[in-house]
Design an enzyme around this catalytic site. Sequence first.
Site, mmCIF file in Angstrom:
data_model
loop_
_atom_site.group_PDB
_atom_site.id
_atom_site.type_symbol
_atom_site.label_atom_id
_atom_site.label_comp_id
_atom_site.label_asym_id
_atom_site.label_seq_id
_atom_site.Cartn_x
_atom_site.Cartn_y
_atom_site.Cartn_z
ATOM 1 N N TYR A 35 31.162 9.974 45.869
ATOM 2 C CA TYR A 35 32.418 9.221 45.777
ATOM 3 C C TYR A 35 33.160 9.244 47.107
ATOM 4 C CZ TYR A 35 35.286 13.516 45.528
ATOM 5 O OH TYR A 35 35.910 14.694 45.822
ATOM 6 N N ARG A 54 31.124 7.773 55.934
ATOM 7 C CA ARG A 54 30.870 9.007 55.173
ATOM 8 C C ARG A 54 30.210 8.686 53.832
ATOM 9 N NH1 ARG A 54 35.743 13.081 53.989
ATOM 10 N NH2 ARG A 54 36.309 11.415 52.537
ATOM 11 N N ARG A 103 16.328 10.385 29.577
ATOM 12 C CA ARG A 103 16.863 11.465 30.422
ATOM 13 C C ARG A 103 15.707 12.211 31.074
ATOM 14 N NH1 ARG A 103 17.929 16.803 30.422
ATOM 15 N NH2 ARG A 103 19.808 17.477 31.518
ATOM 16 N N HIS A 105 14.972 14.610 34.842
ATOM 17 C CA HIS A 105 15.476 15.084 36.134
ATOM 18 C C HIS A 105 14.892 14.293 37.310
ATOM 19 C CE1 HIS A 105 17.081 19.352 35.109
ATOM 20 N NE2 HIS A 105 17.291 18.526 34.119
ATOM 21 N N LYS A 150 29.871 14.298 49.659
ATOM 22 C CA LYS A 150 31.022 14.113 48.760
ATOM 23 C C LYS A 150 30.473 13.796 47.361
ATOM 24 C CE LYS A 150 35.771 12.387 49.057
ATOM 25 N NZ LYS A 150 36.463 13.631 48.789
ATOM 26 N N GLU A 182 37.012 25.981 53.965
ATOM 27 C CA GLU A 182 37.892 24.855 53.637
ATOM 28 C C GLU A 182 38.642 25.196 52.363
ATOM 29 O OE1 GLU A 182 35.853 21.170 52.695
ATOM 30 O OE2 GLU A 182 34.453 22.154 51.332
ATOM 31 N N LEU A 206 33.303 19.761 53.732
ATOM 32 C CA LEU A 206 33.293 18.305 53.778
ATOM 33 C C LEU A 206 33.845 17.861 55.131
ATOM 34 C CD1 LEU A 206 32.803 15.851 51.789
ATOM 35 C CD2 LEU A 206 35.295 15.695 51.779
HETATM 36 C C1 LIG Z 1 36.326 19.829 49.385
HETATM 37 C C2 LIG Z 1 37.135 18.909 50.235
HETATM 38 N N1 LIG Z 1 37.273 19.192 51.544
HETATM 39 C C3 LIG Z 1 38.018 18.405 52.361
HETATM 40 C C4 LIG Z 1 38.677 17.285 51.871
HETATM 41 C C5 LIG Z 1 39.511 16.445 52.804
HETATM 42 O O1 LIG Z 1 38.836 15.219 53.135
HETATM 43 P P1 LIG Z 1 39.614 13.918 53.555
HETATM 44 O O2 LIG Z 1 40.486 14.287 54.719
HETATM 45 O O3 LIG Z 1 38.542 12.970 53.960
HETATM 46 O O4 LIG Z 1 40.418 13.463 52.394
HETATM 47 C C6 LIG Z 1 38.546 16.950 50.526
HETATM 48 C C7 LIG Z 1 39.229 15.764 49.993
HETATM 49 O O5 LIG Z 1 39.267 15.504 48.830
HETATM 50 C C8 LIG Z 1 37.760 17.774 49.694
HETATM 51 O O6 LIG Z 1 37.605 17.498 48.378
#
Ligand SMILES: Cc1ncc(COP(=O)(O)O)c(C=O)c1O
Length: 289
Positions: A35, A54, A103, A105, A150, A182, A206
């Site tokens: 997403y 991304r 279903r 995997h 993501k 993070e 991320l």
């Molecule tokens: C785990 C994680 N890290 C970092 C971010 C920040 O990313 P962005 O600046 O692209 O929103 C998010 C945003 O939802 C996130 O879910």
Amino acid sequence: MTSESTVFLNGEFLPLADAKISVLDRGFLFADGIYEVIPAYQGQLFRLQQHLDRLNNSLSAIRMSPVMSDQQWIDVLTKLVEPHAQTDQSVYVQVTRGASSHRDHSLPDDPTPTIFAMCQTIVVDNLNTLAKGISAITLDDIRWDWCHIKSIALLGNILLKQQASDQQCTEAILLRDGFATEGSASNLFIVKNGQLITPPKSHYLLPGITRDLILELAIEEGIDCVEREISEQQLYDADEIWLTSSTKEIMPVTELNEQAINNAQPGEIWHKVSSRYRQFKQQFRQNND
Ligand SMILES: Cc1ncc(COP(=O)(O)O)c(C=O)c1O
């Protein structure tokens, strides 16, 4: 959002109430999908190219081909936000590997992806509200090792964030092998002796779009910036801690594990970079008027 709100599903714009997918969708059965969340200010999508890049990187990482060209995405997302040009929106985009006949995997040979997008009004906190700061706790990162994707599999992030909420905190700062990586839904920065430090991109975090923009703007402001691992102890010793994301922007952490950071006040560098970020957004709004 109401059931009448227009959403995009597999090539069609339709009311939310009519947007239906199969219960055999691999997104539903396996969280097999990715997403994006893209802010739109007065109908203009912010850092759109970075979000599309991304999105395509996430698709490639889960062995999916791009599902639409950048221009097709731009057309779809622009049409979705156009009716909301008076407000700020966050656009949610989700792509799953679609439904198979049963279903299993194993990856299907010829998947038909499910492509969904919707937008919701966001109210971004003003500087005064943000300046109140947030409280955070540290937690061990229980997620998988591919956090650069993501992925829609967010149960780890959700449970970590809930643990923070249970302790009346806004966010959890995640630790892996003694290093802070993070937040559960945000990227991490610290300031030490005037230097702005954020962990380098890796599989453990991320690659945030806001993170990259902050680095760009801070460098323009003449702030010494470095991408370096942050040990747990360096986190506790920081002069300032920030958590950043597209919808929450730059949140100063003023309390960590019940200890005040910088006398429970946002620091000088936060004020400088936050103001620059606001200014950048303001210019973006004006240039797109
Ligand atoms: C785990 C994680 N890290 C970092 C971010 C920040 O990313 P962005 O600046 O692209 O929103 C998010 C945003 O939802 C996130 O879910």
